[in-house]
Design a protein around this motif. Structure first.
Motif, mmCIF file in Angstrom:
data_model
loop_
_atom_site.group_PDB
_atom_site.id
_atom_site.type_symbol
_atom_site.label_atom_id
_atom_site.label_comp_id
_atom_site.label_asym_id
_atom_site.label_seq_id
_atom_site.Cartn_x
_atom_site.Cartn_y
_atom_site.Cartn_z
ATOM 1 N N ALA A 117 0.878 -1.218 -0.100
ATOM 2 C CA ALA A 117 0.165 0.091 -0.083
ATOM 3 C C ALA A 117 0.870 1.229 -0.004
ATOM 4 O O ALA A 117 0.434 2.348 -0.768
ATOM 5 N N LYS A 118 1.891 1.087 0.763
ATOM 6 C CA LYS A 118 3.014 2.360 0.903
ATOM 7 C C LYS A 118 3.456 2.415 -0.588
ATOM 8 O O LYS A 118 3.629 3.567 -1.112
ATOM 9 N N GLU A 119 4.119 1.364 -1.053
ATOM 10 C CA GLU A 119 4.690 1.765 -2.441
ATOM 11 C C GLU A 119 3.510 1.982 -3.537
ATOM 12 O O GLU A 119 3.758 2.865 -4.301
ATOM 13 N N GLU A 120 2.468 1.751 -3.461
ATOM 14 C CA GLU A 120 1.381 2.079 -4.109
ATOM 15 C C GLU A 120 0.874 3.716 -4.039
ATOM 16 O O GLU A 120 0.717 4.501 -5.000
ATOM 17 N N GLU A 121 0.996 4.083 -2.892
ATOM 18 C CA GLU A 121 0.841 5.588 -2.368
ATOM 19 C C GLU A 121 1.927 6.261 -3.039
ATOM 20 O O GLU A 121 1.754 7.256 -3.610
ATOM 21 N N LYS A 168 4.198 10.059 -6.757
ATOM 22 C CA LYS A 168 4.782 10.363 -7.885
ATOM 23 C C LYS A 168 4.043 10.673 -9.427
ATOM 24 O O LYS A 168 4.504 11.513 -10.007
ATOM 25 N N GLN A 169 3.054 9.673 -9.654
ATOM 26 C CA GLN A 169 2.015 10.127 -10.834
ATOM 27 C C GLN A 169 1.473 11.501 -10.738
ATOM 28 O O GLN A 169 1.606 12.134 -11.642
ATOM 29 N N LEU A 170 1.199 11.749 -9.322
ATOM 30 C CA LEU A 170 0.459 13.146 -9.121
ATOM 31 C C LEU A 170 1.570 14.109 -9.442
ATOM 32 O O LEU A 170 1.247 15.228 -10.176
ATOM 33 N N GLN A 171 2.597 14.006 -8.941
ATOM 34 C CA GLN A 171 3.765 15.191 -9.213
ATOM 35 C C GLN A 171 3.949 15.120 -10.602
ATOM 36 O O GLN A 171 4.213 16.273 -10.982
ATOM 37 N N GLU A 172 4.043 13.960 -11.541
ATOM 38 C CA GLU A 172 4.495 14.105 -12.818
ATOM 39 C C GLU A 172 3.262 15.027 -13.687
ATOM 40 O O GLU A 172 3.268 15.508 -14.464
ATOM 41 N N GLU A 173 1.979 14.535 -13.104
ATOM 42 C CA GLU A 173 0.908 15.015 -13.733
ATOM 43 C C GLU A 173 0.873 16.567 -13.403
ATOM 44 O O GLU A 173 0.414 17.301 -14.234
#
Length: 611
Positions: A370-374, A379-384
């Motif tokens: 779950a932590k890795e997924e978070e 990271k995806q949100l930052q890239e977005e």
């Protein structure tokens, strides 16, 4: 872990040991010998017929593990009864087969553990390994087992050395195999400076605690426990061994002569007694049928036997993940723990602890996932976010370019508007001039249109009269056709009557010729025939009269038709006159002999058809 799963782990090692070519298959003769030995050590009645039938020599070749499982389940594992055999003998059989092929101790005799200790470590490995094949033990369970062995020797495990070894050793399926584990123990990196006898005693203690479910036993040289007899009421020194369901006592620690046992259940209890009869540190175990009095050598030994373990001791697991080093140094579970296990319906403490550790590992893995997924999501949100900022900069630049283009477009549109306004003013003046000329033409056109409307009205009235004449003509044609049809029908009837008359005449002649000899007899018939002939003649006369009447009707219809044709010709002349435009100064052409200069082709065709 149920009994079947425990047995399958050991049998799996025996099967793979017989697989010399590592093809996943074993010859039938070897499986036959293995099955026979399993019958013996598991104390199952032999079934030689099924054994010979299943492993008879044929052309099928070696058998895979999947092919051996149906026989193993049906004829061996389904018949095994817990407590009916000595599991240690069964494990020794499987260990002997697999160790001969896979276990390779130091040939120079420098191995840390003996062959017997290696067997016990193998049993401990099987107990703590994961329930999937090939069997491996995860690093957490490896550290747990090594910590218990070190705790039995009152030494501390070098966790750093263990982590270094695990990081260097290739791990398949997420853990160590039993042979990698034994090589690690024999390497001496983790148990450096410890005598082999101490290691052997520690392995034996852990083996009894984990495999044989020994919760507590008296330790030499600290002394045995004293027990008070039931009949003679004297005190005897006995060596006690506690399991989850029973507290057994022997003459000595070799356990060769068993003197008795105390069955434990959820109704039992332990109480501390005051000193008396020259005995100190006394306590008793109360069952539903009897009370057993015992005496320990000191207060600490009594507490170890009577008091249950704290919660941390019941959930011992690798300290680096769940708890501190003091967990493995807590007092061992004793009689209270055994009673609690009976009350909870659990047969083995370490099976329960193993399941709890597995659940904790699964929860840890879930939290890690779950932590890795978070982290991945962040990271995806930052890239977005960065992508959005880049898009925003691009949009701002596009907006600036659009504003410049808009200004240029506005200036160009303003120039076009001015040019268009000048052009429209010129066109407006031209339109006003054209409007004046158009109004003059409109006056002329309206006068001409008025004349045309009047002419159209006259033509419509003429068309209506012409349609009435045509309807009369059509009606006259229908009457003529009906009369002609009636005339044709009467003619057909007349011809039919004539045919009948001719037929009657022929018959009469035939009868006259044939009935000369029967003239008197047929005279009456001839009279009848004559009457019929007269009637037919009368009918013929009526038909002729009707024919004349129809001829007269036809003549009347023809006269009407000719009169209608004359009317059509008259109206055709009038129509042609109206259709011809009247021009100023035109002279009307005189019509002589009832003729006319122009005529309508359709009316001419109708006139010719009427003729």
């Amino acid at each position: 872990m149920d009994l079947r799963a425990e047995l399958l782990k050991s049998i799996w090692y025996a099967f793979t040991a017989l697989d010399v070519e590592k093809s996943g298959k074993v010859s039938k003769s070897q499986l036959k010998v293995l099955s026979h030995n399993l019958y013996t050590v598991l104390c199952i009645p032999h079934d030689p017929v099924a054994l010979e039938e299943h492993f008879r020599d044929d052309d099928d070749g070696p058998v895979s593990s999947q092919g051996y499982m149906p026989y193993l389940n049906k004829y061996i594992l389904d018949k095994v009864e817990e407590g009916a055999f000595v599991k240690e003998n069964f494990d020794e059989l499987c260990w002997t087969l697999t160790a001969k092929k896979n276990y390779k101790p130091d040939r120079n005799g420098n191995s840390i553990v003996s062959h017997q200790d290696a067997f016990k470590l193998w049993c401990l490995f099987n107990f703590l390994s994961e329930d999937k094949y090939p069997l491996v033990m995860v690093p957490d369970e490896v550290e747990y087992l090594l910590k218990k062995i070190c705790t039995a020797m009152n030494v501390e495990l070098n966790s750093c050395e263990l982590d270094d070894y695990l990081s260097q050793e290739p791990q398949g399926q997420g853990g160590l195999t039993v042979w990698q584990f034994l090589d690690m123990v024999n390497s001496g990196r983790l148990l450096r400076g410890i005598e082999q006898e101490a290691i052997s005693m520690a392995v034996e203690e852990v083996y009894q605690e984990v495999i044989e479910d020994v919760l507590k036993q008296a330790r030499s040289p600290r002394g045995y426990l004293w027990k008070k007899g039931q009949l003679r009421r004297n005190w005897s020194e006995r060596w006690f061994m506690l399991k989850p369901s029973v507290l057994s006592y022997y003459m000595s620690e070799e356990r060769k002569e068993k003197k008795g046992s105390i069955a434990l259940d959820k109704h039992c209890c332990v109480e501390v007694l005051p000193d008396r009869d020259g005995k100190r540190c006394m306590f008793c175990v109360k069952t539903s049928s009897r009370t057993y009095e015992m005496s320990a050598s000191d207060t600490r030994q009594r507490q170890e036997w009577t008091l249950g373990p704290c919660p941390r001791a019941c959930s011992v697991s690798p300290p680096q993940h769940l708890c501190g080093p003091a967990d493995v140094l807590l007092p061992s579970p004793a009689i209270q723990t055994a009673i609690r296990l009976q009350a909870e319906g659990k047969k083995s403490l370490h099976k329960d602890l193993k399941q709890k550790r597995r659940e904790q590992r699964e929860q840890r893995e879930q939290r890690k996932a779950a932590k890795e997924e978070e982290t991945q999501r962040l990271k995806q949100l930052q890239e977005e976010k960065e992508r959005k900022l880049q898009e925003l900069e691009l949009l701002k630049e596009a907006q600036r370019q659009a504003e410049i283009l808009l200004q240029e477009e506005e200036q160009r549109r303003r120039q076009q508007h001015e040019e268009m306004q000048r052009t429209l003013e010129i066109q407006l003046r031209e339109a006003e001039q054209a409007r004046a000329s158009m109004q003059a033409e409109m006056v002329l056109k309206e006068a001409e249109a008025e004349r045309q409307r009047k002419r159209i009205t006259e033509l419509e009235e003429m068309q209506e009269r012409l349609q009435e004449a045509l309807q009369q003509e059509v009606k006259a044609r229908h009457d003529e056709e009906s009369v002609r049809y009636a005339q044709a029908r009467l003619l057909a009837e007349e011809e039919e009557k004539l045919k009948q008359l001719m037929k009657l005449k022929e018959e009469q002649e035939e009868y006259i010729i044939k009935t000369q000899l029967e003239k008197q007899v047929l005279k009456q018939e001839m009279e009848n025939k004559n009457k019929c002939l007269e009637e037919a003649q009368k009918q013929l006369e009526e038909v002729r009269v009707n024919r004349q009447r129809v001829d007269q009707d036809v003549m009347v219809a023809q006269r009407k038709l000719r009169q209608a044709s004359t009317n059509v010709k008259h109206w055709n002349v009038q129509m042609n006159r109206l259709m011809h435009p009247i021009e100023p100064g035109d002279k009307r052409t005189n019509v002589s002999g009832g003729g006319f200069a122009g005529y309508h082709p359709l009316l001419c065709r109708r006139d010719s058809s009427l003729k």
